[in-house]
Write a protein that holds these residues in place. Structure first.
Motif, mmCIF file in Angstrom:
data_model
loop_
_atom_site.group_PDB
_atom_site.id
_atom_site.type_symbol
_atom_site.label_atom_id
_atom_site.label_comp_id
_atom_site.label_asym_id
_atom_site.label_seq_id
_atom_site.Cartn_x
_atom_site.Cartn_y
_atom_site.Cartn_z
ATOM 1 N N GLY A 196 0.796 -1.225 0.000
ATOM 2 C CA GLY A 196 0.000 0.000 0.000
ATOM 3 C C GLY A 196 0.827 1.272 0.000
ATOM 4 N N ILE A 197 2.056 1.201 -0.485
ATOM 5 C CA ILE A 197 2.922 2.385 -0.545
ATOM 6 C C ILE A 197 2.413 3.265 -1.692
ATOM 7 N N PRO A 198 2.029 4.522 -1.399
ATOM 8 C CA PRO A 198 1.352 5.365 -2.396
ATOM 9 C C PRO A 198 2.150 5.667 -3.660
ATOM 10 N N GLU A 199 3.486 5.841 -3.540
ATOM 11 C CA GLU A 199 4.293 6.126 -4.731
ATOM 12 C C GLU A 199 5.584 5.344 -4.704
ATOM 13 N N TYR A 200 5.968 4.881 -5.886
ATOM 14 C CA TYR A 200 7.218 4.155 -6.090
ATOM 15 C C TYR A 200 7.910 4.804 -7.285
ATOM 16 N N TRP A 201 9.124 5.317 -7.062
ATOM 17 C CA TRP A 201 9.898 5.945 -8.135
ATOM 18 C C TRP A 201 10.999 4.985 -8.566
ATOM 19 N N LEU A 202 11.116 4.791 -9.873
ATOM 20 C CA LEU A 202 12.215 4.045 -10.475
ATOM 21 C C LEU A 202 13.069 5.037 -11.245
ATOM 22 N N ILE A 203 14.305 5.143 -10.874
ATOM 23 C CA ILE A 203 15.225 6.032 -11.586
ATOM 24 C C ILE A 203 16.196 5.132 -12.328
ATOM 25 N N ASP A 204 16.150 5.201 -13.645
ATOM 26 C CA ASP A 204 16.876 4.256 -14.479
ATOM 27 C C ASP A 204 17.855 4.993 -15.398
ATOM 28 N N PRO A 205 19.081 5.242 -14.912
ATOM 29 C CA PRO A 205 20.063 5.968 -15.728
ATOM 30 C C PRO A 205 20.401 5.271 -17.044
ATOM 31 N N SER A 206 20.432 3.947 -17.079
ATOM 32 C CA SER A 206 20.827 3.265 -18.315
ATOM 33 C C SER A 206 19.765 3.416 -19.411
ATOM 34 N N ARG A 207 18.508 3.619 -19.033
ATOM 35 C CA ARG A 207 17.441 3.842 -20.014
ATOM 36 C C ARG A 207 17.042 5.313 -20.099
ATOM 37 N N ALA A 208 17.719 6.165 -19.305
ATOM 38 C CA ALA A 208 17.469 7.614 -19.291
ATOM 39 C C ALA A 208 16.002 7.938 -19.042
ATOM 40 N N VAL A 209 15.437 7.317 -18.004
ATOM 41 C CA VAL A 209 14.033 7.546 -17.683
ATOM 42 C C VAL A 209 13.829 7.545 -16.162
ATOM 43 N N VAL A 210 12.905 8.393 -15.721
ATOM 44 C CA VAL A 210 12.413 8.365 -14.345
ATOM 45 C C VAL A 210 10.960 7.942 -14.436
ATOM 46 N N VAL A 211 10.619 6.871 -13.745
ATOM 47 C CA VAL A 211 9.261 6.341 -13.753
ATOM 48 C C VAL A 211 8.645 6.610 -12.390
ATOM 49 N N VAL A 212 7.512 7.304 -12.380
ATOM 50 C CA VAL A 212 6.779 7.541 -11.140
ATOM 51 C C VAL A 212 5.533 6.670 -11.187
ATOM 52 N N MET A 213 5.430 5.779 -10.213
ATOM 53 C CA MET A 213 4.282 4.882 -10.122
ATOM 54 C C MET A 213 3.402 5.347 -8.967
ATOM 55 N N THR A 214 2.138 5.589 -9.266
ATOM 56 C CA THR A 214 1.184 6.062 -8.265
ATOM 57 C C THR A 214 0.150 4.973 -8.043
ATOM 58 N N LEU A 215 -0.090 4.643 -6.783
ATOM 59 C CA LEU A 215 -1.003 3.558 -6.434
ATOM 60 C C LEU A 215 -2.450 3.978 -6.665
ATOM 61 N N HIS A 216 -3.147 3.173 -7.453
ATOM 62 C CA HIS A 216 -4.583 3.334 -7.685
ATOM 63 C C HIS A 216 -5.200 1.976 -7.398
ATOM 64 N N GLY A 217 -5.965 1.894 -6.316
ATOM 65 C CA GLY A 217 -6.486 0.601 -5.898
ATOM 66 C C GLY A 217 -5.352 -0.263 -5.407
ATOM 67 N N ASP A 218 -5.155 -1.410 -6.056
ATOM 68 C CA ASP A 218 -4.077 -2.310 -5.644
ATOM 69 C C ASP A 218 -2.956 -2.408 -6.672
ATOM 70 N N ARG A 219 -2.941 -1.453 -7.644
ATOM 71 C CA ARG A 219 -1.915 -1.460 -8.688
ATOM 72 C C ARG A 219 -1.375 -0.062 -8.921
ATOM 73 N N TYR A 220 -0.161 -0.040 -9.426
ATOM 74 C CA TYR A 220 0.448 1.237 -9.768
ATOM 75 C C TYR A 220 0.102 1.628 -11.201
ATOM 76 N N GLN A 221 -0.159 2.920 -11.378
ATOM 77 C CA GLN A 221 -0.224 3.505 -12.710
ATOM 78 C C GLN A 221 1.103 4.219 -12.921
ATOM 79 N N THR A 222 1.700 4.026 -14.080
ATOM 80 C CA THR A 222 3.043 4.563 -14.306
ATOM 81 C C THR A 222 3.019 5.744 -15.253
ATOM 82 N N GLN A 223 3.955 6.640 -14.986
ATOM 83 C CA GLN A 223 4.184 7.770 -15.873
ATOM 84 C C GLN A 223 5.698 7.903 -16.031
#
Length: 195
Positions: free
Chosen positions: A140-167
């Protein structure tokens, strides 16, 4: 003569274990798995985020490197994110004498992982992109950030219900976070921390 690796039947056994080194471990299926030594960039990114969050008014005592979170998984018992942003409740519960954020305790508001290099299907990729989102969402952690230097992307996952929506955020895109609406760093600033 080889020495047997210690096996742990309980979380308490793991928490009380000290091998006399400064090695960090995760508990996987009752066995200690040494975490690979961190890329110095990981610490630099974590410290950039700490500095930025302090400027947003997040109190220093709610920002932690090295805190562990108990998870529900077929194999892994405990995860250690690169950065944990606690709520008042989660840090109070942890500082009351616990060494990890156990099941039933209040969860932090955000966990941040800096991804180790690896292609889809590799152990590193699957751990950060598949297993951890499932485990953190279940906690139930509201946000999970993935910082991926090798793919040059920051992914912010926001919890909606029981799953993360990613941006995903790249280059000069400002990071958008429900937890930190006033956050003012771009993906490039985070990914190139210290450069």
């Amino acid at each position: 003569m080889t020495q047997a690796k210690p096996r742990f039947r309980t979380l308490e056994d793991y928490l009380n274990y000290d091998d006399g080194t400064d090695t960090w471990y995760e508990l996987v299926d009752g066995e200690l798995i040494a975490l690979p030594s961190e890329n110095p960039l990981n610490f630099t990114i974590a410290m950039l985020l700490v500095s930025s969050l302090l400027q947003l008014g997040i109190p220093y005592y709610r920002l932690a490197i090295g805190h562990q979170i108990q998870v529900v998984s077929a194999e892994v018992t405990v995860r250690q994110p690169d950065l944990v942003v606690h709520t008042e409740e989660s840090i109070r519960a942890l500082l009351s004498g616990e060494r990890i954020i156990r099941m039933g305790m209040p969860v932090p508001m955000v966990v941040v992982e800096v991804v180790s290099p690896g292609k889809p299907g590799s152990e590193n990729y699957d751990r950060d992109y598949v297993e951890k989102p499932r485990e953190y969402a279940e906690r139930g952690i509201p946000e999970y950030w993935l910082i991926d230097p090798s793919r040059a992307v920051v992914v912010v996952m926001t919890l909606h219900g029981d799953r993360y929506q990613t941006q995903e955020f790249r280059n000069e895109e400002l990071i958008v976070s429900t937890a930190f609406p006033a956050f003012q760093l771009t993906a490039k600033q985070i990914l190139e921390a210290g450069a």
